[in-house]
Design a protein around this motif. Structure first.
Motif, PDB file in Angstrom:
ATOM      1  N   ASP A  65      45.079  -8.072 -14.100  1.00 24.02           N
ATOM      2  CA  ASP A  65      46.074  -8.932 -14.737  1.00 24.02           C
ATOM      3  C   ASP A  65      46.935  -8.106 -15.702  1.00 24.02           C
ATOM      4  OD1 ASP A  65      47.486 -11.113 -15.614  1.00 24.02           O
ATOM      5  OD2 ASP A  65      45.960 -11.758 -17.032  1.00 24.02           O
ATOM      6  N   HIS A  66      48.205  -8.368 -15.729  1.00 24.09           N
ATOM      7  CA  HIS A  66      49.147  -7.592 -16.541  1.00 24.09           C
ATOM      8  C   HIS A  66      49.741  -8.404 -17.693  1.00 24.09           C
ATOM      9  CE1 HIS A  66      52.759  -9.711 -14.962  1.00 24.09           C
ATOM     10  NE2 HIS A  66      51.934  -9.939 -13.951  1.00 24.09           N
ATOM     11  N   LYS A  67      49.422  -9.681 -17.770  1.00 25.52           N
ATOM     12  CA  LYS A  67      50.145 -10.585 -18.681  1.00 25.52           C
ATOM     13  C   LYS A  67      50.000 -10.224 -20.154  1.00 25.52           C
ATOM     14  CE  LYS A  67      49.957 -14.561 -15.525  1.00 25.52           C
ATOM     15  NZ  LYS A  67      49.138 -13.921 -14.475  1.00 25.52           N
ATOM     16  N   LYS A  68      48.894  -9.606 -20.543  1.00 23.55           N
ATOM     17  CA  LYS A  68      48.682  -9.274 -21.957  1.00 23.55           C
ATOM     18  C   LYS A  68      49.249  -7.918 -22.344  1.00 23.55           C
ATOM     19  CE  LYS A  68      44.547 -12.153 -22.465  1.00 23.55           C
ATOM     20  NZ  LYS A  68      43.096 -12.178 -22.814  1.00 23.55           N
ATOM     21  N   LEU A  69      49.815  -7.212 -21.389  1.00 21.55           N
ATOM     22  CA  LEU A  69      50.386  -5.897 -21.679  1.00 21.55           C
ATOM     23  C   LEU A  69      51.787  -6.035 -22.264  1.00 21.55           C
ATOM     24  CD1 LEU A  69      49.386  -4.056 -18.389  1.00 21.55           C
ATOM     25  CD2 LEU A  69      48.353  -3.734 -20.633  1.00 21.55           C
ATOM     26  N   ALA A  70      52.098  -5.159 -23.213  1.00 26.35           N
ATOM     27  CA  ALA A  70      53.446  -5.130 -23.784  1.00 26.35           C
ATOM     28  C   ALA A  70      54.401  -4.461 -22.798  1.00 26.35           C
ATOM     29  CB  ALA A  70      53.435  -4.366 -25.109  1.00 26.35           C
ATOM     30  N   ASP A  71      55.687  -4.691 -22.979  1.00 34.89           N
ATOM     31  CA  ASP A  71      56.684  -4.053 -22.130  1.00 34.89           C
ATOM     32  C   ASP A  71      56.681  -2.545 -22.332  1.00 34.89           C
ATOM     33  OD1 ASP A  71      57.450  -6.488 -21.112  1.00 34.89           O
ATOM     34  OD2 ASP A  71      59.126  -6.745 -22.496  1.00 34.89           O
ATOM     35  N   GLY A  72      57.042  -1.817 -21.295  1.00 37.20           N
ATOM     36  CA  GLY A  72      57.062  -0.357 -21.378  1.00 37.20           C
ATOM     37  C   GLY A  72      57.821   0.236 -20.221  1.00 37.20           C
ATOM     38  N   VAL A  73      57.368   1.395 -19.743  1.00 45.07           N
ATOM     39  CA  VAL A  73      58.112   2.134 -18.714  1.00 45.07           C
ATOM     40  C   VAL A  73      57.389   2.193 -17.378  1.00 45.07           C
ATOM     41  CG1 VAL A  73      59.263   3.562 -20.443  1.00 45.07           C
ATOM     42  CG2 VAL A  73      57.106   4.348 -19.442  1.00 45.07           C
ATOM     43  N   TYR A  74      56.156   1.688 -17.310  1.00 41.11           N
ATOM     44  CA  TYR A  74      55.375   1.815 -16.079  1.00 41.11           C
ATOM     45  C   TYR A  74      55.533   0.573 -15.204  1.00 41.11           C
ATOM     46  CZ  TYR A  74      53.332   5.632 -18.719  1.00 41.11           C
ATOM     47  OH  TYR A  74      53.160   6.776 -19.457  1.00 41.11           O
ATOM     48  N   PRO A  75      55.907   0.750 -13.938  1.00 40.08           N
ATOM     49  CA  PRO A  75      56.153  -0.409 -13.071  1.00 40.08           C
ATOM     50  C   PRO A  75      54.877  -1.179 -12.744  1.00 40.08           C
ATOM     51  CG  PRO A  75      56.253   1.615 -11.796  1.00 40.08           C
ATOM     52  CD  PRO A  75      56.135   2.029 -13.225  1.00 40.08           C
ATOM     53  N   VAL A  76      55.013  -2.500 -12.687  1.00 39.75           N
ATOM     54  CA  VAL A  76      53.930  -3.383 -12.252  1.00 39.75           C
ATOM     55  C   VAL A  76      54.277  -3.864 -10.848  1.00 39.75           C
ATOM     56  CG1 VAL A  76      52.709  -5.554 -12.652  1.00 39.75           C
ATOM     57  CG2 VAL A  76      53.411  -4.128 -14.600  1.00 39.75           C
ATOM     58  N   TYR A  77      53.387  -3.592  -9.885  1.00 42.46           N
ATOM     59  CA  TYR A  77      53.634  -3.964  -8.496  1.00 42.46           C
ATOM     60  C   TYR A  77      52.854  -5.208  -8.102  1.00 42.46           C
ATOM     61  CZ  TYR A  77      55.972   0.480  -7.586  1.00 42.46           C
ATOM     62  OH  TYR A  77      56.857   1.547  -7.603  1.00 42.46           O
ATOM     63  N   GLY A  78      53.578  -6.171  -7.497  1.00 44.97           N
ATOM     64  CA  GLY A  78      52.987  -7.300  -6.819  1.00 44.97           C
ATOM     65  C   GLY A  78      53.357  -7.214  -5.356  1.00 44.97           C
ATOM     66  N   SER A  79      52.974  -8.204  -4.569  1.00 43.99           N
ATOM     67  CA  SER A  79      53.235  -8.126  -3.127  1.00 43.99           C
ATOM     68  C   SER A  79      54.726  -8.169  -2.800  1.00 43.99           C
ATOM     69  CB  SER A  79      52.512  -9.260  -2.397  1.00 43.99           C
ATOM     70  OG  SER A  79      52.955 -10.513  -2.870  1.00 43.99           O
ATOM     71  N   GLY A  80      55.558  -8.575  -3.762  1.00 47.70           N
ATOM     72  CA  GLY A  80      56.996  -8.608  -3.538  1.00 47.70           C
ATOM     73  C   GLY A  80      57.726  -7.396  -4.070  1.00 47.70           C
ATOM     74  N   GLY A  81      56.980  -6.450  -4.674  1.00 51.21           N
ATOM     75  CA  GLY A  81      57.618  -5.269  -5.258  1.00 51.21           C
ATOM     76  C   GLY A  81      57.388  -5.200  -6.751  1.00 51.21           C
ATOM     77  N   ILE A  82      58.304  -4.534  -7.469  1.00 51.83           N
ATOM     78  CA  ILE A  82      58.159  -4.356  -8.912  1.00 51.83           C
ATOM     79  C   ILE A  82      58.460  -5.671  -9.627  1.00 51.83           C
ATOM     80  CG2 ILE A  82      59.046  -3.170 -10.954  1.00 51.83           C
ATOM     81  CD1 ILE A  82      59.597  -0.752  -9.197  1.00 51.83           C
ATOM     82  N   MET A  83      57.525  -6.093 -10.493  1.00 49.27           N
ATOM     83  CA  MET A  83      57.651  -7.354 -11.224  1.00 49.27           C
ATOM     84  C   MET A  83      58.173  -7.149 -12.641  1.00 49.27           C
ATOM     85  SD  MET A  83      53.989  -8.913  -9.997  1.00 49.27           S
ATOM     86  CE  MET A  83      54.142 -10.388 -11.005  1.00 49.27           C
ATOM     87  N   ARG A  84      57.752  -6.073 -13.281  1.00 44.50           N
ATOM     88  CA  ARG A  84      58.140  -5.760 -14.655  1.00 44.50           C
ATOM     89  C   ARG A  84      57.688  -4.338 -14.963  1.00 44.50           C
ATOM     90  NH1 ARG A  84      53.428  -7.900 -18.709  1.00 44.50           N
ATOM     91  NH2 ARG A  84      54.843  -6.889 -20.180  1.00 44.50           N
ATOM     92  N   TYR A  85      57.919  -3.896 -16.200  1.00 44.58           N
ATOM     93  CA  TYR A  85      57.482  -2.573 -16.643  1.00 44.58           C
ATOM     94  C   TYR A  85      56.611  -2.743 -17.889  1.00 44.58           C
ATOM     95  CZ  TYR A  85      60.926  -0.683 -13.409  1.00 44.58           C
ATOM     96  OH  TYR A  85      61.636  -0.369 -12.278  1.00 44.58           O
ATOM     97  N   VAL A  86      55.482  -2.011 -17.948  1.00 43.01           N
ATOM     98  CA  VAL A  86      54.514  -2.223 -19.036  1.00 43.01           C
ATOM     99  C   VAL A  86      54.180  -0.928 -19.760  1.00 43.01           C
ATOM    100  CG1 VAL A  86      53.512  -4.285 -17.985  1.00 43.01           C
ATOM    101  CG2 VAL A  86      52.608  -2.028 -17.379  1.00 43.01           C
ATOM    102  N   GLU A  87      53.390  -1.081 -20.825  1.00 36.83           N
ATOM    103  CA  GLU A  87      53.144  -0.002 -21.782  1.00 36.83           C
ATOM    104  C   GLU A  87      52.234   1.110 -21.273  1.00 36.83           C
ATOM    105  OE1 GLU A  87      50.758  -1.474 -25.104  1.00 36.83           O
ATOM    106  OE2 GLU A  87      50.176  -3.168 -23.860  1.00 36.83           O
ATOM    107  N   ARG A  88      51.358   0.803 -20.312  1.00 35.36           N
ATOM    108  CA  ARG A  88      50.428   1.834 -19.825  1.00 35.36           C
ATOM    109  C   ARG A  88      50.130   1.604 -18.345  1.00 35.36           C
ATOM    110  NH1 ARG A  88      45.098  -0.315 -20.016  1.00 35.36           N
ATOM    111  NH2 ARG A  88      44.986  -2.287 -21.152  1.00 35.36           N
ATOM    112  N   PRO A  89      49.770   2.670 -17.640  1.00 42.62           N
ATOM    113  CA  PRO A  89      49.486   2.527 -16.205  1.00 42.62           C
ATOM    114  C   PRO A  89      48.021   2.182 -15.945  1.00 42.62           C
ATOM    115  CG  PRO A  89      49.498   4.840 -16.791  1.00 42.62           C
ATOM    116  CD  PRO A  89      49.806   4.085 -18.062  1.00 42.62           C
TER     117      PRO A  89
END
Length: 203
Positions: free
Chosen positions: A48-72
């Motif tokens: 789950d990525h919902k508690k992560l702050a925004d950042g530079v690392y891409p978050v991938y779901g089945s549709g592609g990149i959803m957002r960018y977060v603080e850590r990989p």
């Protein structure tokens, strides 16, 4: 004629898939031993990525990149395989990333195998292997049990050297497309509000 980065990448991906078929289907060495996908990779669950702050690392779901977060979640070359939803949307990633809990990511067990695994899995109709009822679902057991010939280290290295330049070009095109999108998203509100005046431009 100028083509969009997306069209260029689709063409490069098709070329890479054709090279995969030439190397490992048409010219496959009959002496390569039979094995299972689990001989080449470890299938791992995303988180789950919902508690992560925004950042530079891409978050991938089945549709592609959803957002960018603080850590990989993972930093090495990987193949992402949907666990739920659009099962055939397999992705190759070669940068630090986060994978959501409905998306498997994979750890490679040997060198020069990630791109081979990507093309092998992508060539399979995973949707037809659906293990779910209401929501299409994939399991680690199904993926691990996929049968294939295990190519020699020499063949894998030759394939890597053949397609790596195509993957580098696809990455550059994706970066360019993302920067253009960011620029558009930054400028458009200013143009709409009149903060930037273009009335005097000679277009």
């Amino acid at each position: 004629m100028k083509f969009s980065p997306q069209i260029l990448n689709e063409n490069l991906a098709d070329q890479a898939q054709a090279i995969y078929q030439q190397f490992f289907l048409i010219e496959a060495d009959p002496n390569w031993p039979f094995g299972h996908l689990s001989d080449l990779i470890n299938v791992k669950y995303g988180k789950d990525h919902k508690k992560l702050a925004d950042g530079v690392y891409p978050v991938y779901g089945s549709g592609g990149i959803m957002r960018y977060v603080e850590r990989p979640l993972y930093e090495k070359e990987s193949v992402l395989i949907p666990r739920k939803g659009t099962l055939n949307n397999v992705m190759y990633v070669n940068q630090p990333f986060w994978s959501v809990d409905t998306m498997f990511y994979t750890e490679m067990k040997q060198t020069n195998v990630a791109k081979f695994v990507y093309h092998f899995v992508k060539s399979k109709d995973l949707a037809s292997m659906n293990a779910g009822s209401a929501v299409p679902s994939m399991t680690t057991a199904i993926l691990n049990a996929l049968e294939l010939r295990i190519p020699s280290a020499e063949a894998l290295l030759q394939f890597e050297n053949s397609v790596a330049p195509m993957y580098e070009m696809m990455k550059k095109n994706e970066d360019q497309s993302r920067k253009l999108t960011e620029l558009r998203d930054a400028l458009l509100p200013k143009l709409m509000s009149g903060e930037i005046d273009v009335s005097d431009l000679d277009l």
